[in-house]
Design an enzyme around this catalytic site. Structure first.
Site, PDB file in Angstrom:
ATOM      1  N   ASN A  14       0.840  -1.208   0.000  1.00 15.30           N
ATOM      2  CA  ASN A  14       0.000   0.000   0.000  1.00 15.30           C
ATOM      3  C   ASN A  14       0.873   1.256   0.000  1.00 15.30           C
ATOM      4  OD1 ASN A  14      -3.041  -0.391   0.135  1.00 15.30           O
ATOM      5  ND2 ASN A  14      -2.317  -1.962   1.538  1.00 15.30           N
ATOM      6  N   ARG A  65       3.332  -0.466  25.693  1.00 17.31           N
ATOM      7  CA  ARG A  65       2.736   0.258  24.568  1.00 17.31           C
ATOM      8  C   ARG A  65       2.940   1.767  24.668  1.00 17.31           C
ATOM      9  NH1 ARG A  65      -0.136  -2.793  21.197  1.00 17.31           N
ATOM     10  NH2 ARG A  65      -0.993  -4.596  22.228  1.00 17.31           N
ATOM     11  N   MET A  90       0.875  -3.007  11.951  1.00 16.61           N
ATOM     12  CA  MET A  90       0.190  -4.024  12.744  1.00 16.61           C
ATOM     13  C   MET A  90       0.392  -3.841  14.253  1.00 16.61           C
ATOM     14  SD  MET A  90      -1.227  -5.517  10.274  1.00 16.61           S
ATOM     15  CE  MET A  90      -1.891  -7.067  10.864  1.00 16.61           C
ATOM     16  N   ILE A  92      -1.531  -2.072  17.808  1.00 17.05           N
ATOM     17  CA  ILE A  92      -2.647  -1.336  18.393  1.00 17.05           C
ATOM     18  C   ILE A  92      -2.074  -0.079  19.022  1.00 17.05           C
ATOM     19  CG2 ILE A  92      -4.381  -1.380  20.229  1.00 17.05           C
ATOM     20  CD1 ILE A  92      -4.681  -4.390  19.628  1.00 17.05           C
ATOM     21  N   HIS A 109      -8.219  -0.823   6.169  1.00 18.09           N
ATOM     22  CA  HIS A 109      -8.552  -2.113   6.780  1.00 18.09           C
ATOM     23  C   HIS A 109      -9.146  -3.007   5.695  1.00 18.09           C
ATOM     24  CE1 HIS A 109      -9.559  -4.912   9.954  1.00 18.09           C
ATOM     25  NE2 HIS A 109     -10.733  -5.060   9.365  1.00 18.09           N
ATOM     26  N   GLN A 173      -7.753  -3.617  -4.902  1.00 16.77           N
ATOM     27  CA  GLN A 173      -8.629  -2.453  -4.687  1.00 16.77           C
ATOM     28  C   GLN A 173      -8.069  -1.500  -3.636  1.00 16.77           C
ATOM     29  OE1 GLN A 173     -11.168  -1.690  -6.688  1.00 16.77           O
ATOM     30  NE2 GLN A 173     -10.365  -3.499  -7.754  1.00 16.77           N
ATOM     31  N   GLU A 174      -7.373  -2.062  -2.633  1.00 14.78           N
ATOM     32  CA  GLU A 174      -6.728  -1.198  -1.628  1.00 14.78           C
ATOM     33  C   GLU A 174      -5.776  -0.233  -2.322  1.00 14.78           C
ATOM     34  OE1 GLU A 174      -5.033  -3.095   1.878  1.00 14.78           O
ATOM     35  OE2 GLU A 174      -6.294  -4.847   1.559  1.00 14.78           O
TER      36      GLU A 174
HETATM   37  C1  GRF Z   1      -3.269  -4.791   3.816  1.00 12.86           C
HETATM   38  O1  GRF Z   1      -4.222  -5.742   3.452  1.00 12.86           O
HETATM   39  C2  GRF Z   1      -3.850  -3.791   4.765  1.00 12.86           C
HETATM   40  O2  GRF Z   1      -5.193  -3.491   4.500  1.00 12.86           O
HETATM   41  C3  GRF Z   1      -3.768  -4.530   6.065  1.00 12.86           C
HETATM   42  O3  GRF Z   1      -2.529  -5.196   6.019  1.00 12.86           O
HETATM   43  C4  GRF Z   1      -2.168  -5.418   4.663  1.00 12.86           C
HETATM   44  C5  GRF Z   1      -0.848  -4.748   4.470  1.00 12.86           C
HETATM   45  O4  GRF Z   1      -0.318  -4.992   3.201  1.00 12.86           O
HETATM   46  N1  GRF Z   1      -3.936  -3.633   7.182  1.00 12.86           N
HETATM   47  P1  GRF Z   1       0.885  -4.113   2.663  1.00 12.86           P
HETATM   48  O5  GRF Z   1       1.974  -4.124   3.742  1.00 12.86           O
HETATM   49  O6  GRF Z   1       0.385  -2.734   2.381  1.00 12.86           O
HETATM   50  O7  GRF Z   1       1.356  -4.832   1.440  1.00 12.86           O
END
Ligand code: GRF
Length: 204
Positions: A14, A65, A90, A92, A109, A173-174
């Site tokens: 992404n 945290r 990843m 929280i 997400h 799609q992301e």
């Molecule tokens: C993606 O599916 C995002 O929506 C989710 O974790 C994945 C991360 O993929 N939170 P990348 O590291 O962007 O390839």
């Protein structure tokens, strides 16, 4: 020029989509840094290769945290961002961190929120037998995978889909909706107003 800091934990596809689109479309924005909570994140190498400052703030080096989020915020603030983009980050986040970046913290997400928050969203979708699945870009609020929705993409769930096949369909799609949402924000065409996402009247 708006300044963007992108947070990742792994692959960073992404992040790459945002870098690529920002360059191709000549956004009035600069990717000021990419920060990962894992030093071995593949995406850090990609950022470095693109000439972008790539920084690791390893969560495992902090006792809790709160301490990690403080260090993370310090690293972020060095780049004085207008927008912080969570792209497969990843961890929280503590409420303190989320408040600090209120209105300038976006996440993607891999589900059609409010369905399937949390992990293993594609498994959750297959188990639920939904016919449509997708991805959501939203402003981050203290509650995990909630927060005002900026943009969504819908994909069909097909009869013989497996988790990886469905994940790949969603990911494609992301890579479309996340750059689009980030661009809208940096161009001032989308913003958070209380708990609502606003756009100029003509574009609604
Ligand atoms: C993606 O599916 C995002 O929506 C989710 O974790 C994945 C991360 O993929 N939170 P990348 O590291 O962007 O390839």
């Amino acid at each position: 020029m708006k300044r963007i800091v992108i947070l990742i934990s792994g692959r960073g596809s992404n992040m790459e989509a945002i870098l690529r689109t920002a360059a191709a479309e000549q956004w009035p924005a600069q990717i000021a840094a990419v920060i990962s909570n894992k030093a071995d994140a593949v995406g850090l190498k990609t950022a470095e290769a693109a000439g972008i400052p790539a920084v690791a703030v390893e969560h495992r080096l902090y006792p809790d945290r709160e301490r990690f989020d403080e260090a993370l915020a310090e690293a972020i603030d060095r780049f004085a961002p207008d927008l912080v983009v969570l792209a497969g980050f990843m961890r929280i986040l503590t409420p303190g961190f989320v408040h600090r970046y209120h209105g300038r913290l976006l996440n993607i997400h891999p589900s059609l929120l409010p369905s399937f928050p949390g992990l293993a969203t594609h498994r959750q979708a297959l188990d639920a037998g939904v016919k449509f699945h997708g991805a959501t870009v939203h402003f981050v609020t203290p509650e995990l995978d909630h927060g005002p929705i900026v943009e969504q993409a819908v994909v069909p769930v097909l009869e013989d889909d497996t988790e990886p096949v469905l994940a790949a369909r969603v990911l494609a799609q992301e890579h479309v909706i996340y750059p689009r949402a980030v661009r809208e924000f940096v161009e001032g065409r989308m913003w958070l107003d209380g708990d609502r996402v606003r756009r100029p009247a003509a574009s609604q």
